[in-house]
Design a protein around this motif. Structure first.
Motif, short mmCIF file in Angstrom:
data_model
loop_
_atom_site.label_atom_id
_atom_site.label_comp_id
_atom_site.label_asym_id
_atom_site.label_seq_id
_atom_site.Cartn_x
_atom_site.Cartn_y
_atom_site.Cartn_z
N PHE A 104 -7.44 -7.03 -4.51
CA PHE A 104 -6.65 -7.01 -3.28
C PHE A 104 -7.51 -6.47 -2.15
CE2 PHE A 104 -5.48 -3.17 -5.74
CZ PHE A 104 -5.95 -2.18 -4.89
N ASN A 105 -7.06 -6.72 -0.93
CA ASN A 105 -7.82 -6.30 0.25
C ASN A 105 -7.22 -5.03 0.83
OD1 ASN A 105 -8.09 -6.37 3.42
ND2 ASN A 105 -9.85 -7.46 2.60
N PRO A 106 -8.00 -3.93 0.90
CA PRO A 106 -7.46 -2.66 1.39
C PRO A 106 -7.63 -2.43 2.89
CG PRO A 106 -9.61 -2.27 0.45
CD PRO A 106 -9.38 -3.75 0.39
N GLY A 107 -7.94 -3.50 3.64
CA GLY A 107 -8.12 -3.36 5.08
C GLY A 107 -6.81 -3.28 5.84
N VAL A 108 -5.74 -3.72 5.20
CA VAL A 108 -4.38 -3.65 5.77
C VAL A 108 -3.44 -3.34 4.62
CG1 VAL A 108 -2.53 -4.91 6.94
CG2 VAL A 108 -4.93 -5.39 7.54
N PHE A 109 -2.70 -2.25 4.71
CA PHE A 109 -1.73 -1.99 3.66
C PHE A 109 -0.63 -1.05 4.15
CE2 PHE A 109 -5.02 1.25 2.88
CZ PHE A 109 -4.31 2.40 2.58
N VAL A 110 0.46 -1.06 3.40
CA VAL A 110 1.60 -0.18 3.67
C VAL A 110 1.66 0.85 2.54
CG1 VAL A 110 4.09 -0.05 4.03
CG2 VAL A 110 2.84 -2.08 4.76
N ALA A 111 1.78 2.13 2.89
CA ALA A 111 1.79 3.19 1.88
C ALA A 111 3.10 3.95 1.89
CB ALA A 111 0.63 4.15 2.11
N ASN A 112 3.64 4.18 0.71
CA ASN A 112 4.78 5.07 0.52
C ASN A 112 4.20 6.46 0.23
OD1 ASN A 112 6.79 6.69 -0.64
ND2 ASN A 112 7.87 4.92 -1.52
N LEU A 113 4.19 7.33 1.23
CA LEU A 113 3.51 8.62 1.08
C LEU A 113 4.24 9.57 0.15
CD1 LEU A 113 2.03 9.39 4.60
CD2 LEU A 113 1.07 8.12 2.69
N THR A 114 5.53 9.36 -0.03
CA THR A 114 6.27 10.19 -0.99
C THR A 114 5.71 9.93 -2.40
OG1 THR A 114 8.25 10.07 0.39
CG2 THR A 114 8.53 10.76 -1.91
N GLU A 115 5.57 8.66 -2.75
CA GLU A 115 4.98 8.30 -4.05
C GLU A 115 3.51 8.69 -4.11
OE1 GLU A 115 5.84 7.23 -6.97
OE2 GLU A 115 7.98 7.07 -6.54
N TRP A 116 2.80 8.49 -3.00
CA TRP A 116 1.37 8.82 -2.94
C TRP A 116 1.15 10.28 -3.34
CZ3 TRP A 116 -2.32 5.26 -0.52
CH2 TRP A 116 -3.62 5.76 -0.42
N LYS A 117 1.98 11.15 -2.78
CA LYS A 117 1.84 12.58 -3.07
C LYS A 117 2.30 12.91 -4.49
CE LYS A 117 3.74 13.47 1.03
NZ LYS A 117 4.29 14.12 2.25
N LEU A 118 3.40 12.29 -4.93
CA LEU A 118 3.90 12.54 -6.28
C LEU A 118 2.86 12.17 -7.33
CD1 LEU A 118 7.63 11.31 -6.18
CD2 LEU A 118 6.83 13.61 -6.74
N GLN A 119 2.16 11.06 -7.10
CA GLN A 119 1.18 10.57 -8.07
C GLN A 119 -0.22 11.13 -7.82
OE1 GLN A 119 1.35 6.25 -8.56
NE2 GLN A 119 3.51 6.27 -7.96
N ASN A 120 -0.35 11.96 -6.77
CA ASN A 120 -1.65 12.56 -6.44
C ASN A 120 -2.74 11.49 -6.31
OD1 ASN A 120 -3.10 14.80 -5.77
ND2 ASN A 120 -2.75 15.88 -7.68
#
Length: 368
Positions: A238-254
């Motif tokens: 996948f291309n990481p130049g454009v993406f949407v992040a769920n920061l709640t999950e991002w932090k939960l999963q470290n």
């Protein structure tokens, strides 16, 4: 009685005409408030008597957009932000990640008239966080771009947000960014990317890039550490130049710590493939998000515009794209990029005169 009947019919017709006109006016006002207009749009709070529901939806909910802005590519970041800002009525706030020596130049540029009402925060990126995690060749130290890793640290930059958009500086947005922000993420997914096997990216092949659509193009499957992960080599990248992040999950999963772990391991074991030279940010993302990410609409990352000087898409397709991405060596501010005229519509001249459009200088030289 005949006169009374005629009068009643006339009154009914008159009321029907008024009702029809009222409905037409309501439809017109709804279109005026909801259809995105590409240029000259004022924030919703300048529209008189806006319905409170729409005002609440557009004004109160912040749409955070994170973008990295290096000094040598600052014009790209400015054009990207301008295209996003002019094409939305939403409360977009830009989180501009940069280095200390770029801040003054950036602030001056952001005071330009087309950008003066734009909401933003400037955030300083400390390259020391990358120590021990990135192998820097002393002979090529000037080619090391620490800001390319800013996307790994999103919760640090926007700690209060539940969801953010990240975009590279070589993009132009042609539709309302709210649509991208509203991309649904599956439960447990911390991010949504554009898959490299989607219909738009698979229309083109990047010559000399090896197997650029699969994991084997980014990771060295001869290394035992990679083989132990049991990730199929033909898995779509996948291309990481454009993406949407769920920061709640991002932090939960470290997620940040996971990315840093693979960065540090690569320094010791050289886990990344040599096929795609220079791609040092994508491999750790591919490992951490293996079969654990959602997908964004392919039209929100129409890429490869910078992979060669030739035009890979028709003008009609480029016009229909919601986001154009000049990933590759040929940047729209450079000498021979395709569809650079589309990018230039959103470029705001550098008030300091430092950022040169090489393409313009080149064309002027060839015209002499």
């Amino acid at each position: 009685s005949v006169n009374i009947s005629i009068l009643i019919v006339a009154v009914v017709i008159f009321l029907l005409v008024i009702h029809h006109n009222f409905l037409s006016l309501s439809d017109f006002l709804r279109r005026e408030l909801s259809d995105p207009s590409p240029l000259g749009l004022q924030p919703i709070d300048f529209i008189p008597a806006a319905p409170q529901r729409l005002a609440d939806e557009w004004n109160d909910k912040e749409i955070p957009v994170v973008i990295a802005a290096s000094d040598e590519r600052l014009g790209g970041a400015i054009a990207a932000m301008n295209s996003i800002y002019q094409n939305t009525r939403a409360n977009v706030v830009f989180y501009i990640v940069t280095l200390n020596d770029t801040v003054d130049h950036l602030r001056m540029w952001l005071r330009s008239p087309p950008l003066k009402n734009m909401r933003y925060r400037i955030l300083d990126f400390d390259p020391r966080v990358l120590e021990g995690k990135v192998q820097v060749d002393p002979q090529k130290a000037d080619t090391f771009k620490p800001l390319t890793f800013a996307r790994f640290y999103l919760p640090s930059f926007v700690p209060h947000a539940e969801k953010v958009i990240y975009v590279d500086d070589d993009v132009i947005v042609q539709d309302d960014i709210v649509e991208l922000y509203n991309t649904p993420l599956k439960p447990g997914h911390a991010a949504a990317f554009s898959d490299d096997c989607d219909s738009t990216s698979s229309k083109v092949a990047v010559r000399g890039a090896g197997n650029q659509y699969n994991y084997i193009g980014f990771l060295d499957y001869k290394k035992e550490t990679i083989r132990k992960l049991a990730m199929k080599a033909n898995t779509c990248s996948f291309n990481p130049g454009v993406f949407v992040a769920n920061l709640t999950e991002w932090k939960l999963q470290n997620i940040t710590k996971q990315l840093e772990k693979w960065m540090a391991l690569n320094v010791v074991e050289e886990l990344y493939s040599k096929t795609l030279a220079g791609s040092i940010t994508t491999p750790p993302l591919l490992i951490v998000f293996y079969k654990q990410h959602s997908s964004i609409d392919p039209m929100w990352n129409v890429r490869h515009l910078g992979s060669s000087a030739g035009k890979r898409y028709s003008p009609q397709f480029v016009e229909a794209a919601k986001l154009l991405h000049w990933n590759g060596h040929f940047k729209p501010w450079g000498r021979t990029a395709s569809y650079a005229e589309v990018w230039e519509k959103w470029y705001v001249p550098d008030p300091a005169g430092k950022f040169n459009l090489i393409r313009r200088h080149s064309e002027a030289y060839e015209a002499k």
